[in-house]
Write a protein that holds these residues in place. Structure first.
Motif, PDB file in Angstrom:
ATOM      1  N   HIS A  68       0.810  -1.214   0.000  1.00 30.57           N
ATOM      2  CA  HIS A  68       0.000   0.000   0.000  1.00 30.57           C
ATOM      3  C   HIS A  68       0.848   1.271   0.000  1.00 30.57           C
ATOM      4  O   HIS A  68       0.312   2.377   0.140  1.00 30.57           O
ATOM      5  CB  HIS A  68      -0.938   0.011   1.208  1.00 30.57           C
ATOM      6  N   ASP A  69       2.152   1.092  -0.151  1.00 29.05           N
ATOM      7  CA  ASP A  69       3.086   2.228  -0.267  1.00 29.05           C
ATOM      8  C   ASP A  69       2.911   3.263   0.839  1.00 29.05           C
ATOM      9  O   ASP A  69       2.843   4.479   0.608  1.00 29.05           O
ATOM     10  CB  ASP A  69       2.917   2.899  -1.636  1.00 29.05           C
ATOM     11  N   GLY A  70       2.814   2.803   2.076  1.00 27.14           N
ATOM     12  CA  GLY A  70       2.799   3.712   3.218  1.00 27.14           C
ATOM     13  C   GLY A  70       1.513   4.484   3.431  1.00 27.14           C
ATOM     14  O   GLY A  70       1.491   5.435   4.210  1.00 27.14           O
ATOM     15  N   GLN A  71       0.410   4.091   2.771  1.00 26.53           N
ATOM     16  CA  GLN A  71      -0.851   4.821   2.940  1.00 26.53           C
ATOM     17  C   GLN A  71      -1.406   4.706   4.358  1.00 26.53           C
ATOM     18  O   GLN A  71      -2.187   5.554   4.794  1.00 26.53           O
ATOM     19  CB  GLN A  71      -1.901   4.288   1.951  1.00 26.53           C
ATOM     20  N   PHE A  72      -0.989   3.660   5.109  1.00 30.54           N
ATOM     21  CA  PHE A  72      -1.495   3.460   6.474  1.00 30.54           C
ATOM     22  C   PHE A  72      -0.394   3.634   7.518  1.00 30.54           C
ATOM     23  O   PHE A  72      -0.531   3.208   8.654  1.00 30.54           O
ATOM     24  CB  PHE A  72      -2.101   2.061   6.600  1.00 30.54           C
ATOM     25  N   ALA A  73       0.691   4.271   7.141  1.00 30.77           N
ATOM     26  CA  ALA A  73       1.830   4.417   8.046  1.00 30.77           C
ATOM     27  C   ALA A  73       1.518   5.313   9.240  1.00 30.77           C
ATOM     28  O   ALA A  73       2.153   5.192  10.296  1.00 30.77           O
ATOM     29  CB  ALA A  73       3.036   4.977   7.278  1.00 30.77           C
ATOM     30  N   LYS A  74       0.534   6.213   9.118  1.00 25.81           N
ATOM     31  CA  LYS A  74       0.194   7.131  10.216  1.00 25.81           C
ATOM     32  C   LYS A  74      -0.709   6.494  11.259  1.00 25.81           C
ATOM     33  O   LYS A  74      -0.999   7.109  12.282  1.00 25.81           O
ATOM     34  CB  LYS A  74      -0.473   8.378   9.648  1.00 25.81           C
ATOM     35  N   ARG A  75      -1.157   5.285  11.030  1.00 24.83           N
ATOM     36  CA  ARG A  75      -1.991   4.614  12.021  1.00 24.83           C
ATOM     37  C   ARG A  75      -1.154   4.183  13.218  1.00 24.83           C
ATOM     38  O   ARG A  75       0.081   4.151  13.164  1.00 24.83           O
ATOM     39  CB  ARG A  75      -2.672   3.388  11.401  1.00 24.83           C
ATOM     40  N   VAL A  76      -1.844   3.842  14.285  1.00 25.13           N
ATOM     41  CA  VAL A  76      -1.150   3.447  15.516  1.00 25.13           C
ATOM     42  C   VAL A  76      -0.279   2.218  15.281  1.00 25.13           C
ATOM     43  O   VAL A  76       0.823   2.113  15.811  1.00 25.13           O
ATOM     44  CB  VAL A  76      -2.186   3.181  16.634  1.00 25.13           C
ATOM     45  N   ASP A  77      -0.789   1.283  14.460  1.00 23.20           N
ATOM     46  CA  ASP A  77      -0.032   0.054  14.207  1.00 23.20           C
ATOM     47  C   ASP A  77       1.003   0.210  13.102  1.00 23.20           C
ATOM     48  O   ASP A  77       1.585  -0.770  12.647  1.00 23.20           O
ATOM     49  CB  ASP A  77      -0.985  -1.088  13.859  1.00 23.20           C
ATOM     50  N   LYS A  78       1.209   1.447  12.665  1.00 19.68           N
ATOM     51  CA  LYS A  78       2.210   1.739  11.627  1.00 19.68           C
ATOM     52  C   LYS A  78       1.905   1.016  10.308  1.00 19.68           C
ATOM     53  O   LYS A  78       2.806   0.742   9.524  1.00 19.68           O
ATOM     54  CB  LYS A  78       3.617   1.355  12.086  1.00 19.68           C
ATOM     55  N   GLY A  79       0.631   0.713  10.107  1.00 19.80           N
ATOM     56  CA  GLY A  79       0.263   0.076   8.850  1.00 19.80           C
ATOM     57  C   GLY A  79       0.615  -1.391   8.762  1.00 19.80           C
ATOM     58  O   GLY A  79       0.812  -1.926   7.660  1.00 19.80           O
ATOM     59  N   ASP A  80       0.687  -2.091   9.931  1.00 18.95           N
ATOM     60  CA  ASP A  80       1.021  -3.504   9.902  1.00 18.95           C
ATOM     61  C   ASP A  80      -0.077  -4.287   9.196  1.00 18.95           C
ATOM     62  O   ASP A  80      -1.272  -4.041   9.400  1.00 18.95           O
ATOM     63  CB  ASP A  80       1.205  -4.026  11.326  1.00 18.95           C
ATOM     64  N   CYS A  81       0.326  -5.266   8.387  1.00 15.49           N
ATOM     65  CA  CYS A  81      -0.622  -6.022   7.569  1.00 15.49           C
ATOM     66  C   CYS A  81      -1.647  -6.766   8.407  1.00 15.49           C
ATOM     67  O   CYS A  81      -2.795  -6.968   7.979  1.00 15.49           O
ATOM     68  CB  CYS A  81       0.123  -7.022   6.681  1.00 15.49           C
ATOM     69  N   GLY A  82      -1.259  -7.213   9.598  1.00 18.19           N
ATOM     70  CA  GLY A  82      -2.136  -8.020  10.425  1.00 18.19           C
ATOM     71  C   GLY A  82      -3.401  -7.314  10.863  1.00 18.19           C
ATOM     72  O   GLY A  82      -4.339  -7.956  11.334  1.00 18.19           O
ATOM     73  N   SER A  83      -3.480  -5.997  10.722  1.00 17.71           N
ATOM     74  CA  SER A  83      -4.684  -5.268  11.111  1.00 17.71           C
ATOM     75  C   SER A  83      -5.838  -5.544  10.155  1.00 17.71           C
ATOM     76  O   SER A  83      -7.002  -5.431  10.541  1.00 17.71           O
ATOM     77  CB  SER A  83      -4.399  -3.757  11.136  1.00 17.71           C
ATOM     78  N   CYS A  84      -5.522  -5.856   8.905  1.00 18.03           N
ATOM     79  CA  CYS A  84      -6.580  -6.049   7.901  1.00 18.03           C
ATOM     80  C   CYS A  84      -6.501  -7.401   7.203  1.00 18.03           C
ATOM     81  O   CYS A  84      -7.463  -7.793   6.518  1.00 18.03           O
ATOM     82  CB  CYS A  84      -6.502  -4.954   6.833  1.00 18.03           C
ATOM     83  N   HIS A  85      -5.399  -8.100   7.358  1.00 19.22           N
ATOM     84  CA  HIS A  85      -5.211  -9.354   6.633  1.00 19.22           C
ATOM     85  C   HIS A  85      -4.874 -10.485   7.599  1.00 19.22           C
ATOM     86  O   HIS A  85      -4.462 -10.255   8.736  1.00 19.22           O
ATOM     87  CB  HIS A  85      -4.091  -9.206   5.601  1.00 19.22           C
ATOM     88  N   THR A  86      -5.047 -11.712   7.135  1.00 17.62           N
ATOM     89  CA  THR A  86      -4.711 -12.902   7.915  1.00 17.62           C
ATOM     90  C   THR A  86      -3.731 -13.743   7.118  1.00 17.62           C
ATOM     91  O   THR A  86      -3.460 -13.480   5.940  1.00 17.62           O
ATOM     92  CB  THR A  86      -5.966 -13.742   8.217  1.00 17.62           C
ATOM     93  N   LEU A  87      -3.233 -14.768   7.768  1.00 18.57           N
ATOM     94  CA  LEU A  87      -2.301 -15.670   7.090  1.00 18.57           C
ATOM     95  C   LEU A  87      -2.999 -16.562   6.075  1.00 18.57           C
ATOM     96  O   LEU A  87      -2.342 -17.209   5.265  1.00 18.57           O
ATOM     97  CB  LEU A  87      -1.576 -16.543   8.125  1.00 18.57           C
ATOM     98  N   ASN A  88      -4.340 -16.595   6.117  1.00 18.20           N
ATOM     99  CA  ASN A  88      -5.073 -17.444   5.167  1.00 18.20           C
ATOM    100  C   ASN A  88      -5.069 -16.854   3.768  1.00 18.20           C
ATOM    101  O   ASN A  88      -4.982 -17.567   2.782  1.00 18.20           O
ATOM    102  CB  ASN A  88      -6.517 -17.637   5.645  1.00 18.20           C
ATOM    103  N   SER A  89      -5.162 -15.517   3.695  1.00 25.61           N
ATOM    104  CA  SER A  89      -5.200 -14.868   2.383  1.00 25.61           C
ATOM    105  C   SER A  89      -4.954 -13.384   2.539  1.00 25.61           C
ATOM    106  O   SER A  89      -5.545 -12.732   3.406  1.00 25.61           O
ATOM    107  CB  SER A  89      -6.558 -15.110   1.709  1.00 25.61           C
ATOM    108  N   PHE A  90      -4.097 -12.849   1.682  1.00 29.27           N
ATOM    109  CA  PHE A  90      -3.867 -11.413   1.707  1.00 29.27           C
ATOM    110  C   PHE A  90      -4.970 -10.675   0.949  1.00 29.27           C
ATOM    111  O   PHE A  90      -5.406  -9.596   1.326  1.00 29.27           O
ATOM    112  CB  PHE A  90      -2.508 -11.087   1.073  1.00 29.27           C
ATOM    113  N   GLU A  91      -5.437 -11.289  -0.133  1.00 32.88           N
ATOM    114  CA  GLU A  91      -6.413 -10.618  -0.993  1.00 32.88           C
ATOM    115  C   GLU A  91      -7.733 -10.387  -0.274  1.00 32.88           C
ATOM    116  O   GLU A  91      -8.396  -9.381  -0.482  1.00 32.88           O
ATOM    117  CB  GLU A  91      -6.640 -11.437  -2.268  1.00 32.88           C
ATOM    118  N   ARG A  92      -8.157 -11.305   0.577  1.00 29.92           N
ATOM    119  CA  ARG A  92      -9.423 -11.149   1.291  1.00 29.92           C
ATOM    120  C   ARG A  92      -9.152 -10.437   2.617  1.00 29.92           C
ATOM    121  O   ARG A  92      -8.681 -11.012   3.580  1.00 29.92           O
ATOM    122  CB  ARG A  92     -10.075 -12.495   1.527  1.00 29.92           C
TER     123      ARG A  92
END
Length: 609
Positions: A307-331
Motif C-alpha cells: 500500500h506504499d505507506g498509505q497506512f503508516a500514520k496509524r497506531v499500528d504503523k500500517g502492519d498487515c495483520g490489522s486487515c489481513h490474515t495468514l489465510n489470504s492477503f487478498e481477502r
C-alpha cells in the motif's frame, strides 16, 4: 569303335537335363545321380538332407529361415522350389524372395532387424568371424563368409559384454537396438535401491561410474545406506546425519509438502500456519544456516508494503495483520463495520459495493484515500449539470445511499420550483414530464417554457402558447371543457344543442401526428352534423338549411315549422289537426334504408278514408 564311343555320350545326354552348378560339380556324371535322386518310387525323390545335414537339423529344431518356409510334408522335394539345378555351371543356387538380397524381409528368419541393426549390410553379421568353432565344423560351405547359417540371436554372439558377466546376456532387458545409451529398459525397482524423485533423472554414470584408479563401471558393492555417501552435508551435521529428516528425493530445496511432513516448525519460535505452511524455506532462510535468526515481529519484516505507506500514520504503523490474515492477503478483514472508524462510513447501497469499485488501482498500487466530498467524485452526474445553479450539483439534495431511484424530491418540495404541481399533475409520474429526448441522454429537468404544449401535444393545432389550454381546460381534468363559453362563437348553443357533448359536433380525426379534434371551421348547417333521414326529398327547396324550415333545436318532432299550404295539398278543416304519420304511411327503400315518403303522396279522399 566310333559307335561304341558314341553310345555312352548319347545315353548321358538323355539322362542328364543339363550341367550342375559349381557347388555340385563334384557330383557330375551318370554314376552319381543316385546321390541326389531316389529312383523307382514312381515320382521324383531327392536326397538333399543327406548332404545338407545342418539345414535338416535347423528345420527339425524349428530354428532359422528354413524352419519357417520348408514344407516338412513334402520333405526334400520342397528344396527344389527355391534351389534349381541342371541349369548352367554358373547358375546361382540361392534365390532371394522379394526382389533380391537388399529387399529380403529379415522377419522371416525369426530375428527382426530393428534400430541400428536395420541399416547394417548382411556381411557385417554374416561372416566367418561371427561363427563359433562348433558351427564352423558343422557348415559344409567352404567359404564361411558366404554362408547365412550359424549365427546366434544373443547379443553377446556379436557384441562384447562390457559388464563382464555381472548381468545376464540379454542386453535388450536394459538397452535398446536404437542406441546403447541411454538405458531405457532397465527397471531399477528390482534392485535394493529403487529410484524415486530426482534420482530418476540422474544418469547412470553419476552413480555407477568407475571408482578411483579404475576404468570399470560399478554396479555392485555400492554404498547407499546414507545420503552422505553421495551428497555433501551442507548443514555440517547441525541437523544430524540423516538428510531424509527434512528432505526427500523430490528435491533438495525445501518443498512445500515433503518438508512440512518431516520437519516440525512448531518447535521453533515461529510456527508455520495457513499460507506460511506452503512457503519455500529458502524464501525466509537465505542460506543453509537455519540457525541464523530471521526477523518475524511484523509482516513488513518479510513482506513489501503493497500500500506504499498509505497506512503508516496509524497506531499500528500500517502492519498487515490489522486487515489481513495468514489465510489470504487478498481477502481483507476490514469490513463494513470497520469502515465506520474511517471518515466515510458505508451506508445503504454503499455497504454492498465491492472495495475495488471505490479503491481503484493506479499502476500497481490501490488508492485507499480517494476523494469522497461529493457524490460526483465517484459517480457520473446523471443530470448533466442541470442542478449546478440551484443545488450546487449536490446529489444528496434529492437522493440518498439507499437508492438513486426513487428520488427523495417530494410533491411538497416541487413548490420550490417555478411549477407547482396541482390537480391531475399531482398524480403524474416524474418521468411523464421529465423525459429523455434521445436514448442515452439525461432526463430533462430544466425547461425554458412551462406552457402546456411543452409536455402535451396540442390536439387542436392551435398556438396554445398564445391562446393557452387553460382557456377551456383545467389541471383537474382535460374534459369536459366546462370553462369554454360557446356564446363567444358564431354558433350559439340553444335548445337540445346545449346538452350535446363537444365531440358530437367536433369530431376526432386521425393524422400523421396523432388524433386531431378540429374546432375552427366546424359546419353551422344541420347537414354538417346530422344525417338527412329524408334522403333528399326536400333538397329542391329554396331554404339554405332545409331542416330548420320544419324542425327546431328544441325537438325534432313534431315538425312545427312546416307550412303545408306551400304544397299541392293545403291542410284545411279537420285536416289541420291530423298527425303527419297518419297520411304519410308509405315508405321507400333508399340505399338499403326504409324512408318515409313525403313527395307524391296521394291526395284523393279514398286513398286515406
Amino acid at each position: 569303335f566310333a559307335s561304341v564311343l558314341f553310345l555312352p555320350c548319347a545315353a548321358f545326354a538323355q539322362l542328364s537335363p543339363g550341367p550342375l552348378s559349381k557347388s555340385h560339380a563334384n557330383l557330375e556324371g551318370v554314376t552319381q545321380c543316385s546321390k541326389c535322386h531316389a529312383f523307382g518310387t514312381g515320382r521324383p525323390e531327392f536326397k538333399c538332407s543327406s548332404c545338407h545335414v545342418e539345414i535338416q537339423q535347423r528345420v527339425k529344431a524349428q530354428r532359422g529361415y528354413h524352419a519357417r518356409i520348408v514344407d516338412t510334408a513334402k520333405g526334400d522335394a520342397d528344396c527344389v522350389t527355391c534351389h534349381k539345378e541342371h541349369v548352367t555351371r554358373d547358375f546361382e543356387l540361392i534365390r532371394w524372395p522379394g526382389g533380391g538380397r537388399s529387399a529380403f524381409d529379415h522377419r522371416g528368419t525369426g530375428y527382426n532387424l530393428e534400430g541400428k541393426h536395420a541399416a547394417l549390410q548382411c556381411s557385417h553379421c554374416h561372416n566367418a568371424k561371427r561363427l563359433s568353432p562348433a558351427m564352423k565344423a558343422e557348415i559344409r560351405v567352404k567359404d564361411l563368409d558366404r554362408t547365412f547359417l550359424g549365427l546366434e540371436t544373443t547379443c553377446v554372439s556379436c557384441h562384447t559384454d562390457i559388464h563382464r558377466g555381472r548381468f545376464d546376456t540379454n542386453c535388450v532387458s536394459c538397452h535398446s537396438q536404437s542406441a546403447w545409451k541411454p538405458v531405457t529398459n532397465f527397471d531399477h525397482t528390482r534392485t535394493r535401491f529403487a529410484l524415486t524423485g530426482l534420482h530418476r533423472s540422474v544418469t547412470c554414470q553419476q552413480c555407477h561410474g568407475p571408482g578411483e584408479g579404475s576404468t570399470t563401471v560399478r554396479y555392485t558393492n555400492l554404498n547407499f545406506s546414507e545420503c552422505s555417501a553421495c551428497h555433501r552435508d551442507t548443514h555440517a551435521g547441525k541437523f544430524g546425519a540423516s538428510c531424509s529428516g527434512c528432505h526427500s528425493t523430490t528435491g533438495w530445496n525445501v518443498s512445500n509438502t515433503t518438508v512440512r511432513s518431516r520437519f516440525d516448525h512448531s518447535r521453533t519460535r515461529y510456527p508455520l500456519i495457513a499460507k506460511h505452511a506452503s512457503v519455500e524455506c529458502a524464501s525466509c532462510h537465505r542460506d543453509s544456516n537455519f540457525n541464523r535468526p530471521v526477523a518475524h515481529t511484523q509482516c513488513l519484516d518479510c513482506h513489501r508494503d503493497r500500500h506504499d505507506g498509505q497506512f503508516a500514520k496509524r497506531v499500528d504503523k500500517g502492519d498487515c495483520g490489522s486487515c489481513h490474515t495468514l489465510n489470504s492477503f487478498e481477502r481483507s478483514t476490514f469490513d463494513v463495520k470497520a469502515h465506520v472508524s474511517t471518515k466515510y462510513p458505508l451506508t445503504g447501497k454503499h455497504a454492498v459495493v465491492a472495495c475495488i469499485d471505490c479503491h481503484k488501482k493506479t499502476g500497481s498500487v490501490t488508492d485507499y484515500h480517494p476523494k469522497f466530498e461529493a457524490c460526483t467524485d465517484c459517480h457520473q452526474d446523471a443530470h448533466k449539470l442541470q442542478f449546478m445553479t440551484r443545488y450546487s450539483n449536490r446529489c444528496e439534495t434529492c437522493h440518498n445511499t439507499n437508492a438513486f431511484i426513487p428520488s427523495t424530491f417530494t410533491l411538497a418540495r416541487h413548490r420550490e420550483t417555478r411549477f407547482d404541481l396541482v390537480g391531475a399533475h399531482k398524480a403524474a409520474a416524474c418521468t411523464d414530464c421529465h423525459k429523455q429526448s434521445r436514448a442515452g441522454e439525461a432526463h430533462q429537468y430544466v425547461f425554458e417554457h412551462r406552457s402546456c404544449v411543452t409536455c402535451h401535444r396540442d390536439p387542436h393545432e392551435l398556438d396554445a402558447q398564445q391562446n393557452g389550454c387553460e382557456a377551456c381546460h383545467s389541471v383537474n381534468a382535460w374534459s369536459p371543457a366546462l370553462a369554454f363559453d360557446h356564446s363567444q362563437t358564431p354558433f350559439l348553443l340553444v335548445g337540445s344543442h346545449r346538452v350535446v357533448g363537444c365531440l358530437s359536433c367536433h369530431k376526432t380525426e386521425t393524422t400523421v401526428a396523432g388524433k386531431l379534434i378540429r374546432f375552427k371551421g366546424a359546419s353551422h348547417q344541420c347537414s354538417g352534423c346530422h344525417e338527412d333521414i329524408h334522403r333528399g326529398q326536400f333538397s329542391s327547396r329554396k331554404e339554405t338549411d332545409t331542416c330548420a324550415s320544419c324542425h327546431s333545436t328544441l325537438t325534432w318532432l313534431p315538425p312545427t315549422g312546416f307550412d303545408h299550404s306551400q304544397t299541392a295539398f293545403p291542410l284545411d278543416g279537420a285536416h289541420k289537426n291530423v298527425r303527419c304519420v297518419l297520411c304519410h304511411t308509405t315508405t321507400l327503400r333508399v340505399n338499403g334504408r326504409q324512408v318515409v315518403q313525403y313527395k307524391e303522396t296521394p291526395t284523393e279522399c279514398a286513398k286515406c278514408h
